[in-house]
Design a protein around this motif. Sequence first.
Motif, PDB file in Angstrom:
ATOM      1  N   ALA A  69      44.276  34.652  36.058  1.00  0.00           N
ATOM      2  CA  ALA A  69      42.963  35.297  36.141  1.00  0.00           C
ATOM      3  C   ALA A  69      43.028  36.568  36.978  1.00  0.00           C
ATOM      4  CB  ALA A  69      41.941  34.325  36.728  1.00  0.00           C
ATOM      5  N   GLY A  70      43.935  36.583  37.941  1.00  0.00           N
ATOM      6  CA  GLY A  70      44.102  37.789  38.742  1.00  0.00           C
ATOM      7  C   GLY A  70      44.540  38.975  37.908  1.00  0.00           C
ATOM      8  N   ALA A  73      41.655  40.476  35.814  1.00  0.00           N
ATOM      9  CA  ALA A  73      40.694  41.276  36.569  1.00  0.00           C
ATOM     10  C   ALA A  73      41.232  42.659  36.921  1.00  0.00           C
ATOM     11  CB  ALA A  73      40.295  40.535  37.852  1.00  0.00           C
ATOM     12  N   ARG A  74      42.507  42.897  36.719  1.00  0.00           N
ATOM     13  CA  ARG A  74      43.107  44.168  37.126  1.00  0.00           C
ATOM     14  C   ARG A  74      42.503  45.378  36.413  1.00  0.00           C
ATOM     15  NH1 ARG A  74      49.531  43.498  38.266  1.00  0.00           N
ATOM     16  NH2 ARG A  74      49.334  45.762  38.304  1.00  0.00           N
ATOM     17  N   LEU A 126      38.938  30.630  42.050  1.00  0.00           N
ATOM     18  CA  LEU A 126      38.954  31.545  40.905  1.00  0.00           C
ATOM     19  C   LEU A 126      38.347  32.891  41.279  1.00  0.00           C
ATOM     20  CD1 LEU A 126      39.258  32.231  37.887  1.00  0.00           C
ATOM     21  CD2 LEU A 126      37.036  31.125  37.509  1.00  0.00           C
ATOM     22  N   VAL A 127      37.222  32.874  41.970  1.00  0.00           N
ATOM     23  CA  VAL A 127      36.565  34.120  42.384  1.00  0.00           C
ATOM     24  C   VAL A 127      37.481  34.913  43.320  1.00  0.00           C
ATOM     25  CG1 VAL A 127      34.616  35.087  43.665  1.00  0.00           C
ATOM     26  CG2 VAL A 127      34.237  33.201  42.066  1.00  0.00           C
ATOM     27  N   ARG A 129      40.783  34.780  43.510  1.00  0.00           N
ATOM     28  CA  ARG A 129      41.918  35.320  42.765  1.00  0.00           C
ATOM     29  C   ARG A 129      41.510  36.548  41.949  1.00  0.00           C
ATOM     30  NH1 ARG A 129      46.830  35.719  43.566  1.00  0.00           N
ATOM     31  NH2 ARG A 129      47.236  36.026  41.361  1.00  0.00           N
ATOM     32  N   MET A 130      40.318  36.536  41.378  1.00  0.00           N
ATOM     33  CA  MET A 130      39.876  37.684  40.607  1.00  0.00           C
ATOM     34  C   MET A 130      39.632  38.887  41.514  1.00  0.00           C
ATOM     35  SD  MET A 130      37.492  35.996  37.608  1.00  0.00           S
ATOM     36  CE  MET A 130      37.534  37.509  36.645  1.00  0.00           C
ATOM     37  N   GLY A 133      42.962  40.316  42.066  1.00  0.00           N
ATOM     38  CA  GLY A 133      43.391  41.067  40.896  1.00  0.00           C
ATOM     39  C   GLY A 133      42.714  42.424  40.794  1.00  0.00           C
ATOM     40  N   ALA A 134      41.431  42.467  41.101  1.00  0.00           N
ATOM     41  CA  ALA A 134      40.714  43.745  41.086  1.00  0.00           C
ATOM     42  C   ALA A 134      41.315  44.705  42.105  1.00  0.00           C
ATOM     43  CB  ALA A 134      39.237  43.513  41.376  1.00  0.00           C
TER      44      ALA A 134
END
Length: 446
Positions: A69-70, A73-74, A126-127, A129-130, A133-134
């Motif tokens: 998931a990361g 979000a990139r 999850l939040v 990790r995202m 990723g962002a």
Amino acid sequence: MPLSPTPSRTPSLTWKDLRTLMLAALGGALEFYDFVIFAYFAKVIAQHFFPASQPDWLRQTETFGLFGAGYLARPLGGVIMAHFGDLHGRKKMFAFSVLLMAAPTLLIGLLPGFDTLGVGAPLVLLVLRMAQGAAMGGEAPGGWVFVVEHASPRHTGLACGLLTGGLTAGMLIGSLVALGLNAALSPTAITDWGWRLPFLLGGLFGLIAMRLRRWLHETPVFAEMQANDALARQAPLLMVLRASRRAIVLSVIGTWTLTAAIIVLLLMMPALLQSLHGFSPASTMRASLIATLSITLASVAIGAATDRWGLRGTIPPVIALLIAGAWGLYAVAPAHPSWFMALAALAGIGAGYVSLVPIAMVRAFPPATRFSGLSFSYNLSYAVFGGLTPACVSALVGHNATGPALYVIVMALIGGAALWAMPDITAPRPAHARGTPLAGQDATRI
């Protein structure tokens, strides 16, 4: 309004420039460390954040889903940060990306597990990790733009190389921390509480890096565009999509080869060589460390080489090294196990190709839209091909044990051709051929 054609900065690498490059590379290393340690402790994380009633394979799969998931979000994080970076300044987004990585990393180290929060535990994870990723989506592109626009024209390759070497050094630091922790603590202690230490350390050091980046100054290129009212007149990404389509396509292809080098030669290598050729986990871990150290050093050296011999003068030997490293690792090493470590080092040196990609990209987009163009191309390619590469390689392995090497070789030739064909707005052109530049574009300076 175009920038002045005469660079206002000295062509020498000053102590101030060097300090800027080192602080940028340090922050990049810490961000990559924060992002990858999740994978090193995925097995333990699975035990803490998913119900014990589930089978181990399912919990492991769910944990790697959070890891993936990361990556998803990139692109969004990269596009948003690049938008504001092109309009309001590189430094603000460069500092914000560290905070966006450090805070979630620290919180992961403190987050209660499934026994305490129930289903809320994996949702919060999850939040976080995202968010990581962002942050990654903006860090690498923003870092390359920031250091290049600070460095003198004679040292743009070295600037990109140092930043790229810092990013790969973060992977090396993560590996060493994982090894050190496993050597210092018992498996029970790591499972109970020890796994949290790398996240807590990464979060704290990330916050320190954010403080250090406050000492950095806005890039001279952006400051000059701001002073000359030469910033983008509309959404930078729209301008890029309309005026720089060739640069985008070639950048996506070049980044595809970058993902092949990183994923196949470094990340997938231990598992592939263990399953295909029976290499021991200990030997593949040592080889992975050697390859990661080699790519870190090679990234800097190859970046500096482009300053001396030019990008096109550096592409052929680097592509040759990448091809030799891939074939050596997956075709020669199984037949000659005693050469394994040396061939792993060669593969890491060849993977230093990753330095060529940002050097080509920062020269392909005009300053007013550079951050958006680079970030969109890089993150789009990584999101698509970073996900497809493991699947493609796994499919090839079913037909040919040298499939991973063949995949990298084909991608090396394609990526080398793409970088060779990349436009270069910094190259001097005849005055009658220049036409009307985009806002902030100038053909004689970065």
